[in-house]
Design a protein around this motif. Structure first.
Motif, PDB file in Angstrom:
ATOM      1  N   GLN A  17       0.831  -1.197   0.000  1.00 31.86           N
ATOM      2  CA  GLN A  17       0.000   0.000   0.000  1.00 31.86           C
ATOM      3  C   GLN A  17       0.869   1.252   0.000  1.00 31.86           C
ATOM      4  OE1 GLN A  17      -2.585   0.370   3.381  1.00 31.86           O
ATOM      5  NE2 GLN A  17      -3.779   1.999   2.460  1.00 31.86           N
ATOM      6  N   ASN A  18       1.900   1.267   0.818  1.00 28.61           N
ATOM      7  CA  ASN A  18       2.792   2.434   0.866  1.00 28.61           C
ATOM      8  C   ASN A  18       3.516   2.635  -0.463  1.00 28.61           C
ATOM      9  OD1 ASN A  18       2.071   3.025   3.477  1.00 28.61           O
ATOM     10  ND2 ASN A  18       3.788   1.948   4.399  1.00 28.61           N
ATOM     11  N   ALA A  19       3.913   1.549  -1.103  1.00 20.77           N
ATOM     12  CA  ALA A  19       4.569   1.658  -2.406  1.00 20.77           C
ATOM     13  C   ALA A  19       3.600   2.215  -3.445  1.00 20.77           C
ATOM     14  CB  ALA A  19       5.104   0.301  -2.844  1.00 20.77           C
ATOM     15  N   GLY A  20       2.365   1.751  -3.418  1.00 26.29           N
ATOM     16  CA  GLY A  20       1.357   2.265  -4.353  1.00 26.29           C
ATOM     17  C   GLY A  20       1.108   3.742  -4.155  1.00 26.29           C
ATOM     18  N   ILE A  21       1.052   4.174  -2.919  1.00 23.60           N
ATOM     19  CA  ILE A  21       0.848   5.591  -2.632  1.00 23.60           C
ATOM     20  C   ILE A  21       2.029   6.418  -3.115  1.00 23.60           C
ATOM     21  CG2 ILE A  21       0.675   7.268  -0.744  1.00 23.60           C
ATOM     22  CD1 ILE A  21      -1.025   5.162   0.744  1.00 23.60           C
ATOM     23  N   ALA A  22       3.232   5.909  -2.921  1.00 25.30           N
ATOM     24  CA  ALA A  22       4.425   6.633  -3.363  1.00 25.30           C
ATOM     25  C   ALA A  22       4.438   6.784  -4.881  1.00 25.30           C
ATOM     26  CB  ALA A  22       5.682   5.919  -2.887  1.00 25.30           C
ATOM     27  N   VAL A  23       4.076   5.724  -5.593  1.00 25.36           N
ATOM     28  CA  VAL A  23       4.041   5.799  -7.056  1.00 25.36           C
ATOM     29  C   VAL A  23       2.973   6.783  -7.512  1.00 25.36           C
ATOM     30  CG1 VAL A  23       3.495   4.472  -9.143  1.00 25.36           C
ATOM     31  CG2 VAL A  23       4.999   3.501  -7.409  1.00 25.36           C
ATOM     32  N   MET A  24       1.827   6.776  -6.847  1.00 26.55           N
ATOM     33  CA  MET A  24       0.764   7.704  -7.215  1.00 26.55           C
ATOM     34  C   MET A  24       1.184   9.152  -6.971  1.00 26.55           C
ATOM     35  SD  MET A  24      -3.223   7.757  -6.040  1.00 26.55           S
ATOM     36  CE  MET A  24      -3.452   6.108  -6.655  1.00 26.55           C
ATOM     37  N   LYS A  25       1.896   9.404  -5.889  1.00 26.80           N
ATOM     38  CA  LYS A  25       2.388  10.756  -5.625  1.00 26.80           C
ATOM     39  C   LYS A  25       3.352  11.203  -6.708  1.00 26.80           C
ATOM     40  CE  LYS A  25       1.920  10.937  -0.605  1.00 26.80           C
ATOM     41  NZ  LYS A  25       2.625  11.016   0.688  1.00 26.80           N
ATOM     42  N   MET A  26       4.230  10.275  -7.141  1.00 21.02           N
ATOM     43  CA  MET A  26       5.171  10.621  -8.212  1.00 21.02           C
ATOM     44  C   MET A  26       4.413  10.945  -9.494  1.00 21.02           C
ATOM     45  SD  MET A  26       8.243   7.860  -7.459  1.00 21.02           S
ATOM     46  CE  MET A  26       8.403   7.510  -9.161  1.00 21.02           C
ATOM     47  N   ALA A  27       3.381  10.181  -9.811  1.00 18.91           N
ATOM     48  CA  ALA A  27       2.594  10.428 -11.018  1.00 18.91           C
ATOM     49  C   ALA A  27       1.878  11.770 -10.935  1.00 18.91           C
ATOM     50  CB  ALA A  27       1.591   9.301 -11.226  1.00 18.91           C
ATOM     51  N   MET A  28       1.361  12.095  -9.759  1.00 28.81           N
ATOM     52  CA  MET A  28       0.685  13.382  -9.591  1.00 28.81           C
ATOM     53  C   MET A  28       1.669  14.534  -9.735  1.00 28.81           C
ATOM     54  SD  MET A  28      -1.945  12.462  -6.505  1.00 28.81           S
ATOM     55  CE  MET A  28      -2.301  14.156  -6.156  1.00 28.81           C
ATOM     56  N   ASP A  29       2.858  14.389  -9.189  1.00 25.78           N
ATOM     57  CA  ASP A  29       3.864  15.439  -9.317  1.00 25.78           C
ATOM     58  C   ASP A  29       4.259  15.630 -10.772  1.00 25.78           C
ATOM     59  OD1 ASP A  29       3.829  15.869  -6.595  1.00 25.78           O
ATOM     60  OD2 ASP A  29       5.626  14.651  -6.195  1.00 25.78           O
ATOM     61  N   THR A  30       4.390  14.531 -11.501  1.00 20.90           N
ATOM     62  CA  THR A  30       4.739  14.608 -12.919  1.00 20.90           C
ATOM     63  C   THR A  30       3.623  15.311 -13.690  1.00 20.90           C
ATOM     64  OG1 THR A  30       6.031  12.581 -12.762  1.00 20.90           O
ATOM     65  CG2 THR A  30       5.354  13.253 -14.960  1.00 20.90           C
ATOM     66  N   GLY A  31       2.388  14.989 -13.374  1.00 17.16           N
ATOM     67  CA  GLY A  31       1.253  15.635 -14.032  1.00 17.16           C
ATOM     68  C   GLY A  31       1.217  17.122 -13.769  1.00 17.16           C
ATOM     69  N   LYS A  32       1.468  17.512 -12.529  1.00 16.67           N
ATOM     70  CA  LYS A  32       1.493  18.942 -12.197  1.00 16.67           C
ATOM     71  C   LYS A  32       2.612  19.648 -12.944  1.00 16.67           C
ATOM     72  CE  LYS A  32      -0.416  18.621  -7.539  1.00 16.67           C
ATOM     73  NZ  LYS A  32      -0.118  18.783  -6.105  1.00 16.67           N
ATOM     74  N   GLU A  33       3.767  19.012 -13.020  1.00 16.68           N
ATOM     75  CA  GLU A  33       4.910  19.613 -13.720  1.00 16.68           C
ATOM     76  C   GLU A  33       4.603  19.766 -15.202  1.00 16.68           C
ATOM     77  OE1 GLU A  33       9.529  18.455 -14.699  1.00 16.68           O
ATOM     78  OE2 GLU A  33       8.666  17.797 -12.805  1.00 16.68           O
ATOM     79  N   ASN A  34       3.990  18.752 -15.808  1.00 16.03           N
ATOM     80  CA  ASN A  34       3.638  18.835 -17.228  1.00 16.03           C
ATOM     81  C   ASN A  34       2.617  19.939 -17.474  1.00 16.03           C
ATOM     82  OD1 ASN A  34       5.335  16.751 -17.909  1.00 16.03           O
ATOM     83  ND2 ASN A  34       3.753  15.193 -17.884  1.00 16.03           N
ATOM     84  N   ALA A  35       1.643  20.073 -16.582  1.00 17.86           N
ATOM     85  CA  ALA A  35       0.637  21.124 -16.736  1.00 17.86           C
ATOM     86  C   ALA A  35       1.274  22.499 -16.615  1.00 17.86           C
ATOM     87  CB  ALA A  35      -0.455  20.947 -15.687  1.00 17.86           C
ATOM     88  N   THR A  36       2.196  22.657 -15.691  1.00 19.41           N
ATOM     89  CA  THR A  36       2.882  23.936 -15.521  1.00 19.41           C
ATOM     90  C   THR A  36       3.710  24.270 -16.752  1.00 19.41           C
ATOM     91  OG1 THR A  36       2.983  23.594 -13.132  1.00 19.41           O
ATOM     92  CG2 THR A  36       4.487  25.212 -14.060  1.00 19.41           C
ATOM     93  N   GLN A  37       4.413  23.282 -17.282  1.00 16.00           N
ATOM     94  CA  GLN A  37       5.223  23.517 -18.481  1.00 16.00           C
ATOM     95  C   GLN A  37       4.344  23.883 -19.664  1.00 16.00           C
ATOM     96  OE1 GLN A  37       7.568  19.957 -18.929  1.00 16.00           O
ATOM     97  NE2 GLN A  37       9.097  20.605 -17.429  1.00 16.00           N
ATOM     98  N   MET A  38       3.197  23.217 -19.795  1.00 16.98           N
ATOM     99  CA  MET A  38       2.312  23.503 -20.913  1.00 16.98           C
ATOM    100  C   MET A  38       1.723  24.907 -20.783  1.00 16.98           C
ATOM    101  SD  MET A  38      -0.972  21.381 -22.332  1.00 16.98           S
ATOM    102  CE  MET A  38       0.010  19.930 -22.579  1.00 16.98           C
ATOM    103  N   THR A  39       1.379  25.306 -19.576  1.00 15.89           N
ATOM    104  CA  THR A  39       0.868  26.660 -19.353  1.00 15.89           C
ATOM    105  C   THR A  39       1.922  27.698 -19.692  1.00 15.89           C
ATOM    106  OG1 THR A  39      -0.555  25.825 -17.595  1.00 15.89           O
ATOM    107  CG2 THR A  39      -0.175  28.191 -17.657  1.00 15.89           C
TER     108      THR A  39
END
Length: 59
Positions: A17-39
């Protein structure tokens, strides 16, 4: 099932469960970074205000 085996199974589930949460956090951070770059990229695009003002038609 004895207590030791139950403890190991619960511990493994907790680790998964902790590993899954960590991977999801990384994916969310990547998504935020991509959105910021696109903006930022869209802010830097030159806009030609004359585009789309005229319509040429042929009959």
């Amino acid at each position: 099932m004895d207590i030791a085996a139950l403890s190991m199974v619960m511990s493994q589930a907790n680790v998964q469960q902790n590993a899954g949460i960590a991977v999801m956090k990384m994916a969310m951070d990547t998504g935020k970074e991509n959105a910021t770059q696109m903006t930022d990229m869209m802010k830097n695009v030159a806009v030609d205000t004359s585009v789309g003002q005229n319509l040429d038609t042929w009959a």
